[in-house]
Design a protein around this motif. Structure first.
Motif, PDB file in Angstrom:
ATOM      1  N   GLY A 186       0.833  -1.212   0.000  1.00 11.26           N
ATOM      2  CA  GLY A 186       0.000   0.000   0.000  1.00 11.26           C
ATOM      3  C   GLY A 186       0.852   1.241   0.000  1.00 11.26           C
ATOM      4  O   GLY A 186       0.447   2.304  -0.439  1.00 11.26           O
ATOM      5  N   GLU A 187       2.061   1.121   0.510  1.00 10.43           N
ATOM      6  CA  GLU A 187       3.018   2.225   0.575  1.00 10.43           C
ATOM      7  C   GLU A 187       4.375   1.574   0.835  1.00 10.43           C
ATOM      8  O   GLU A 187       4.459   0.382   1.136  1.00 10.43           O
ATOM      9  N   ARG A 188       5.410   2.382   0.745  1.00 14.26           N
ATOM     10  CA  ARG A 188       6.759   1.856   0.963  1.00 14.26           C
ATOM     11  C   ARG A 188       6.911   1.359   2.406  1.00 14.26           C
ATOM     12  O   ARG A 188       6.456   2.018   3.345  1.00 14.26           O
ATOM     13  N   ASP A 199       7.514  -7.378   2.155  1.00 12.05           N
ATOM     14  CA  ASP A 199       7.038  -6.159   1.501  1.00 12.05           C
ATOM     15  C   ASP A 199       6.616  -6.570   0.093  1.00 12.05           C
ATOM     16  O   ASP A 199       7.322  -7.331  -0.569  1.00 12.05           O
ATOM     17  N   ASN A 200       5.463  -6.111  -0.358  1.00 14.90           N
ATOM     18  CA  ASN A 200       5.092  -6.400  -1.745  1.00 14.90           C
ATOM     19  C   ASN A 200       4.524  -5.152  -2.382  1.00 14.90           C
ATOM     20  O   ASN A 200       3.712  -4.459  -1.807  1.00 14.90           O
ATOM     21  N   TRP A 201       5.032  -4.902  -3.601  1.00 13.27           N
ATOM     22  CA  TRP A 201       4.696  -3.654  -4.288  1.00 13.27           C
ATOM     23  C   TRP A 201       3.745  -3.920  -5.445  1.00 13.27           C
ATOM     24  O   TRP A 201       4.000  -4.815  -6.256  1.00 13.27           O
ATOM     25  N   TRP A 202       2.657  -3.181  -5.476  1.00 17.98           N
ATOM     26  CA  TRP A 202       1.719  -3.318  -6.595  1.00 17.98           C
ATOM     27  C   TRP A 202       0.772  -2.143  -6.586  1.00 17.98           C
ATOM     28  O   TRP A 202       0.976  -1.178  -5.865  1.00 17.98           O
ATOM     29  N   GLN A 203      -0.256  -2.205  -7.417  1.00 13.50           N
ATOM     30  CA  GLN A 203      -1.179  -1.086  -7.537  1.00 13.50           C
ATOM     31  C   GLN A 203      -2.560  -1.588  -7.932  1.00 13.50           C
ATOM     32  O   GLN A 203      -2.690  -2.723  -8.385  1.00 13.50           O
ATOM     33  N   THR A 204      -3.539  -0.696  -7.774  1.00 14.14           N
ATOM     34  CA  THR A 204      -4.906  -1.044  -8.165  1.00 14.14           C
ATOM     35  C   THR A 204      -4.910  -1.617  -9.584  1.00 14.14           C
ATOM     36  O   THR A 204      -5.620  -2.584  -9.884  1.00 14.14           O
ATOM     37  N   ASP A 255       5.662   4.945 -10.638  1.00 12.70           N
ATOM     38  CA  ASP A 255       6.606   4.935  -9.518  1.00 12.70           C
ATOM     39  C   ASP A 255       8.033   5.064 -10.050  1.00 12.70           C
ATOM     40  O   ASP A 255       8.343   4.592 -11.145  1.00 12.70           O
ATOM     41  N   ILE A 275      11.465   0.598  -4.596  1.00  9.90           N
ATOM     42  CA  ILE A 275      10.505   1.600  -5.056  1.00  9.90           C
ATOM     43  C   ILE A 275      10.701   2.854  -4.206  1.00  9.90           C
ATOM     44  O   ILE A 275      10.679   2.791  -2.974  1.00  9.90           O
ATOM     45  N   ARG A 281       6.111   7.887  -5.943  1.00 11.12           N
ATOM     46  CA  ARG A 281       5.446   8.284  -7.187  1.00 11.12           C
ATOM     47  C   ARG A 281       6.226   9.391  -7.886  1.00 11.12           C
ATOM     48  O   ARG A 281       6.822  10.253  -7.245  1.00 11.12           O
ATOM     49  N   ASN A 284       0.175   9.263  -1.117  1.00 11.79           N
ATOM     50  CA  ASN A 284      -0.176   8.067  -0.389  1.00 11.79           C
ATOM     51  C   ASN A 284      -0.354   8.417   1.085  1.00 11.79           C
ATOM     52  O   ASN A 284       0.616   8.648   1.794  1.00 11.79           O
ATOM     53  N   ARG A 299      -4.584   5.878  -1.559  1.00 13.17           N
ATOM     54  CA  ARG A 299      -4.068   6.610  -2.721  1.00 13.17           C
ATOM     55  C   ARG A 299      -5.001   7.778  -3.039  1.00 13.17           C
ATOM     56  O   ARG A 299      -6.177   7.587  -3.294  1.00 13.17           O
TER      57      ARG A 299
HETATM   58  P1  AMP Z   1      -2.957   1.622  -4.871  1.00  7.60           P
HETATM   59  O1  AMP Z   1      -3.308   1.610  -6.306  1.00  7.60           O
HETATM   60  O2  AMP Z   1      -3.915   2.367  -4.028  1.00  7.60           O
HETATM   61  O3  AMP Z   1      -2.669   0.241  -4.350  1.00  7.60           O
HETATM   62  O4  AMP Z   1      -1.593   2.437  -4.760  1.00  7.60           O
HETATM   63  C1  AMP Z   1      -0.490   2.019  -5.511  1.00  7.60           C
HETATM   64  C2  AMP Z   1       0.696   2.851  -5.193  1.00  7.60           C
HETATM   65  O5  AMP Z   1       1.021   2.715  -3.799  1.00  7.60           O
HETATM   66  C3  AMP Z   1       1.923   2.408  -5.932  1.00  7.60           C
HETATM   67  O6  AMP Z   1       2.004   2.950  -7.231  1.00  7.60           O
HETATM   68  C4  AMP Z   1       3.024   2.886  -5.024  1.00  7.60           C
HETATM   69  O7  AMP Z   1       3.291   4.251  -5.201  1.00  7.60           O
HETATM   70  C5  AMP Z   1       2.433   2.680  -3.639  1.00  7.60           C
HETATM   71  N1  AMP Z   1       2.817   1.364  -3.101  1.00  7.60           N
HETATM   72  C6  AMP Z   1       2.032   0.292  -2.932  1.00  7.60           C
HETATM   73  N2  AMP Z   1       2.720  -0.717  -2.377  1.00  7.60           N
HETATM   74  C7  AMP Z   1       3.982  -0.287  -2.210  1.00  7.60           C
HETATM   75  C8  AMP Z   1       5.194  -0.877  -1.699  1.00  7.60           C
HETATM   76  N3  AMP Z   1       5.212  -2.118  -1.218  1.00  7.60           N
HETATM   77  N4  AMP Z   1       6.317  -0.116  -1.715  1.00  7.60           N
HETATM   78  C9  AMP Z   1       6.313   1.147  -2.192  1.00  7.60           C
HETATM   79  N5  AMP Z   1       5.200   1.761  -2.670  1.00  7.60           N
HETATM   80  C10 AMP Z   1       4.056   1.064  -2.681  1.00  7.60           C
END
Ligand code: AMP
Ligand code: COA
Length: 629
Positions: A370-372, A391-396, A483, A495, A498, A504, A509
């Motif tokens: 959801g955030e870093r 930690d896992n990075w993704w987006q809607t 990002d 990451i 943005r 965030n 978001r």
């Molecule tokens: P959302 O679409 O609401 O899930 O927000 C996605 C955005 O949240 C991403 O483009 C990142 O900027 C940030 N984000 C989500 N997960 C991470 C993470 N694990 N590390 C860093 N940023 C993240």
């Protein structure tokens, strides 16, 4: 050098995506199994997954498990400290409620492709409503309960739902939020009117029903309602639309398909989260966000696990031991939350003493997104918990993790500040401004080479041109994530945040444009800019810099409070302004673009960068004097 299972799998997924995803697709039940796994198409994005398959997502989450003899297994655990309720639903019970509500929706004329907007707090009926839509091929549009009327109205007008399903209220620790008046006001603001609104009356604040409204309980208990069977839909038919913040004030409706989504989430549960039938998974998010859609509702149920739906907060309901209590009470195996929730727990319980009061031995992994995940929070977690911190990075837009440690496939060492490695299916590349690949360790735009794997968005609802413009046009052949970041020489992805005007706030978001639109409506505001400023608990918070209109010049003292109220009413309390600064002007480029980076630096107390393209350099010193006299 030995090739790890991860490296082998990642490489295979990119070199032969058809074989890789064709194999993964056998883990879900199709009505007609796809023969075309990855089909090239005209136009953008230029491909389709499982195009000739037919499926029903609700069948895969509920009926399939019941038919396999697991009807008495737990599907849903509802825990609500704010109403003092705990309820457990088996797969058979959840199926029964869902088929009845699906029949109720059908009795209101809802069918395949119709949109149903769902405005709910974290209660079981929200999940029932979502799955009921999936069952009859309708497209759900869940709106986060923390959004105010204007945000709700924007989504009503964009999605044009045939029916709206809402609860009368949500319960926040400090007060009851009456959703019904918010919905009525949104309907006044919107130009679209749904055919009916189904209202679930909660005893804490029942709503006043109008002619448009129908009571949920009266509807489902009506003798005419027949339980509805699963409808066959195309794999590529939309399952849901979920709005997310773009760089403008208008939210983007991310469209998710049925087949690709089910395949990707099922794969992720096995390979990333290591969760299967009989396990218990708790995602401490909200069904209004993508983490809630994917990992409260669909993925755990696709995997045959039990999902925990928690109507409470990480702290204050009643204390910082809430998550650990849930783990002990329900023998939770996987916990997924946002770093901000952990920062709140750490603030209230710095040594993690509350953990010792509960048996958390069932936990196998803690997942954060959801955030870093800031290194301090990561280090704290590794100190107080004896499980992998992922930690896992993704987006809607992608719907499931782009980068993570893959606990189910091959747990690999993690590094503080890194979301670990690109997940199989995602060809993550760091590009320079000119589109050339950035060398290892160098920062650039984080992009994904097309095709995106199954489960990722196919378009923006009603605006394919916006989809192309937002994501595909900057670097042809690549999806632009928005990002910035880098990949180190070990292949680990970092990451950094943005590169656009998306902020965030506590893992939520929000866009500057969305909040600016609300601020700009005040008659005292001639011009404004909303920038994200750093916050220890929430990561970022919005702050407004406002140039007052001349008629308001002698009333500027009242502006901050009035603007804060306006933002809370229009966008929602989650977007609450952390401050309002009255400034003499805003720095702009010659083409009229506000220099937000410069503003952010001023607000954060740094020496501002003044680009050569600035139109009005003297205003920078004036703002610095106004903010830091
Ligand atoms: P959302 O679409 O609401 O899930 O927000 C996605 C955005 O949240 C991403 O483009 C990142 O900027 C940030 N984000 C989500 N997960 C991470 C993470 N694990 N590390 C860093 N940023 C993240
Ligand atoms: N419905 C209505 N109002 C809501 C709401 C909802 N679903 N969610 C939040 N709000 C309101 C809150 O009541 C609060 O209102 P207030 O300012 O009048 O008190 C406001 O929005 C801000 O809420 P929040 O951002 O939650 O801040 P907080 O200070 O109340 O709590 C945390 C701080 C860290 C405990 C909280 O932000 C949290 O639990 N974060 C986790 C976020 C998360 O899971 N994000 C999902 C991404 S994966």
């Amino acid at each position: 050098m030995t090739v790890s299972a991860y490296q082998r799998t990642h490489r295979h997924s990119l070199l032969d995506p058809e074989a890789f995803w064709g194999d993964a697709a056998t883990d879900i039940t199709w009505i007609t199994a796809p023969t075309k796994i990855l089909e090239t198409t005209e136009g953008t994005p230029g491909y389709k997954w499982f195009a000739d398959g037919t499926v029903n997502t609700c069948f895969n989450t509920l009926d399939r498990h019941v038919q396999l003899g697991r009807g008495s297994a737990t599907a849903l655990i509802y825990d609500s400290p704010v109403t003092d309720a705990q309820e457990i639903y088996t797969y058979s019970e959840l199926l029964s409620l869902t088929e009845t509500f699906a029949g109720a929706l059908r009795s209101l004329g809802v069918g395949r492709g119709d949109r149903v907007l769902i405005y709910f707090p974290m209660i079981p009926q929200a999940i029932v409503a979502m799955l009921a839509c999936a069952r009859i091929g309708a497209v759900h549009v869940v709106v986060f309960g923390g959004f105010g009327s204007a945000e709700l109205a924007a989504r009503i007008d964009d999605a044009r739902p045939k029916v709206i399903v809402a609860a009368s209220c949500g319960i926040e620790p400090k007060r009851v939020i009456e959703y019904k008046p918010l919905l009525d006001h949104a309907l006044d603001l919107a130009t679209h009117t749904p055919q009916r609104c189904v209202i679930l009356q909660r005893p804490q604040a029942p709503g006043e029903l109008t002619d448009l409204d129908i009571d949920w309980n009266a509807l489902v208990s009506s003798p005419e309602i027949e339980p509805a069977a699963c409808v066959e839909v195309a794999s590529t038919d939309p399952l849901y639309i979920l709005y997310t913040s773009g760089t403008t004030g208008k939210p983007k409706g991310i469209v998710r398909d049925n087949g690709g989504h089910a395949v990707a989430l099922q794969w992720s549960m096995n390979n990333i989260f290591d969760i299967g039938p009989g396990d218990v998974f708790f995602a401490g998010s909200d069904i209004g966000w993508v983490v809630g859609h994917s990992y409260i509702v669909y993925a755990p149920l696709l995997a045959g696990a039990a999902t925990v739906l928690y109507e409470g907060k990480p702290v204050g309901t009643p204390d910082a031991g809430a998550f650990w209590r849930l783990i002990a009470d329900y023998k939770i195996n996987g916990l997924f939350t946002a770093p901000t929730a952990i920062r709140a727990i750490k603030r209230d319980d710095p040594d993690g003493d509350a953990i010792g009061q509960y048996d958390v031995s069932t936990l196998r992994g803690l997942f954060l997104a959801g955030e870093r995940l800031d290194p301090d929070t990561y280090q704290w977690l590794t100190r107080v918990l004896d499980v992998p911190i992922v930690d896992n990075w993704w987006q809607t837009e992608t719907g499931w993790p782009i980068a993570s440690c893959l606990l189910g496939l091959e747990p690999m060492p993690t590094k503080p500040g890194s979301a670990t490695v690109p997940v199989p299916g995602f060809d993550v590349q760091i590009l320079n401004n000119d589109g050339t690949p950035a060398p290892a360790g160098e920062e650039g735009a984080v992009c994904i080479k097309l095709p995106l794997p199954p489960g990722a968005l196919a378009t923006v609802y009603g605006d394919h041109e916006r989809f192309e413009r937002s994501y595909l046009s900057t670097y042809p052949g690549y999806y632009l994530t928005g990002d910035g970041g880098y990949i180190d020489s070990d292949g680990y992805l970092f990451i950094l945040g943005r590169t656009d005007d998306v902020m965030n706030v506590a893992g939520h978001r929000l866009s500057s444009g969305q909040i600016e639109a609300a601020v700009g409506e005040h008659p005292g505001v001639a011009e404004c800019a909303v920038v994200a400023v750093k916050d220890e608990l929430k990561g970022e918070v919005p702050r407004a810099l406002v140039v007052p209109t001349t008629v308001y010049a002698d009333r500027v003292d009242t502006l901050p409070a009035e603007l804060s109220d306006l933002v809370r009413a229009k966008v929602g309390a989650i977007a609450s302004l952390s401050g309002v600064d009255i400034v003499p002007g805003l720095p702009k480029t010659r083409s009229g673009k506000i220099l937000r980076r410069t503003l952010r630096q001023i607000v954060d107390g740094q020496t501002p960068d003044i680009p050569s393209t600035i139109e009005n350099p003297s205003v920078v010193a004036e703002i610095v004097r106004a903010l830091h006299p």
